[in-house]
Design a protein around this motif. Structure first.
Motif, PDB file in Angstrom:
ATOM      1  N   GLU A 277       1.393  -0.900  -0.199  1.00  0.00           N
ATOM      2  CA  GLU A 277       0.606  -0.233  -0.661  1.00  0.00           C
ATOM      3  C   GLU A 277       0.894   1.574  -0.148  1.00  0.00           C
ATOM      4  O   GLU A 277       1.537   1.414   0.561  1.00  0.00           O
ATOM      5  N   GLY A 278       0.341   2.554  -0.871  1.00  0.00           N
ATOM      6  CA  GLY A 278       1.107   3.312  -0.306  1.00  0.00           C
ATOM      7  C   GLY A 278       2.329   3.689  -1.369  1.00  0.00           C
ATOM      8  O   GLY A 278       3.548   4.562  -1.563  1.00  0.00           O
ATOM      9  N   ARG A 279       2.738   2.279  -2.647  1.00  0.00           N
ATOM     10  CA  ARG A 279       3.649   2.101  -3.290  1.00  0.00           C
ATOM     11  C   ARG A 279       3.034   2.455  -4.943  1.00  0.00           C
ATOM     12  O   ARG A 279       3.767   1.858  -5.872  1.00  0.00           O
ATOM     13  N   GLY A 280       2.026   3.246  -5.214  1.00  0.00           N
ATOM     14  CA  GLY A 280       1.732   3.180  -6.980  1.00  0.00           C
ATOM     15  C   GLY A 280       0.627   1.862  -6.963  1.00  0.00           C
ATOM     16  O   GLY A 280       0.832   1.837  -8.331  1.00  0.00           O
ATOM     17  N   VAL A 281       1.070   0.308  -6.260  1.00  0.00           N
ATOM     18  CA  VAL A 281      -0.086  -0.583  -6.900  1.00  0.00           C
ATOM     19  C   VAL A 281      -1.111  -0.154  -7.410  1.00  0.00           C
ATOM     20  O   VAL A 281      -1.653  -0.966  -8.620  1.00  0.00           O
ATOM     21  N   GLY A 282      -2.283   0.240  -6.398  1.00  0.00           N
ATOM     22  CA  GLY A 282      -3.464   0.701  -6.834  1.00  0.00           C
ATOM     23  C   GLY A 282      -3.667   1.490  -7.733  1.00  0.00           C
ATOM     24  O   GLY A 282      -4.061   0.906  -9.001  1.00  0.00           O
ATOM     25  N   GLY A 283      -3.349   2.228  -8.224  1.00  0.00           N
ATOM     26  CA  GLY A 283      -2.677   3.175  -9.168  1.00  0.00           C
ATOM     27  C   GLY A 283      -2.122   2.566 -10.626  1.00  0.00           C
ATOM     28  O   GLY A 283      -3.249   3.106 -11.840  1.00  0.00           O
TER      29      GLY A 283
END
Length: 104
Positions: free
Chosen positions: A51-57
């Protein structure tokens, strides 16, 4: 397949989802239901350690770019994908619009 930094996203059609990997390790996924007329994104999940490492984006961009390439409107029932779309106006044209005019 698309790559963003160390995040790689691939469509795994036999599981009806896009999978994200970071340095080859599973990092998240976005499920889909795809027909010839519409694609629905009901659920997206990112592993807590990513989380917070650009995976979702990266997942959101990959699934929406795929929908655009297939010329399919998007019904984003997943709150993450829906919210991501609203923050990235270049994808709003993909949003499914119910054009039914049925009356009593």
């Amino acid at each position: 397949m698309s790559e963003t930094g160390s995040v790689t996203v691939q469509d795994v059609e036999e599981h009806n989802r896009f999978e994200a990997r970071v340095d080859g390790k599973p990092a998240g996924f976005a499920d889909y239901i795809r027909t010839g007329n519409l694609v629905v994104y009901p659920h997206t999940e990112v592993e807590p350690e990513y989380e917070g490492r650009g995976v979702g984006g990266a997942l959101a961009r990959a699934v929406l770019d795929d929908a655009r390439a297939r010329d399919l409107p998007v019904l984003a029932t997943c709150p993450f994908i829906s919210s991501w779309m609203s923050r990235h106006s270049e994808y709003l044209d993909l949003a499914y619009q119910n054009r039914s005019r049925v009356t009593d």
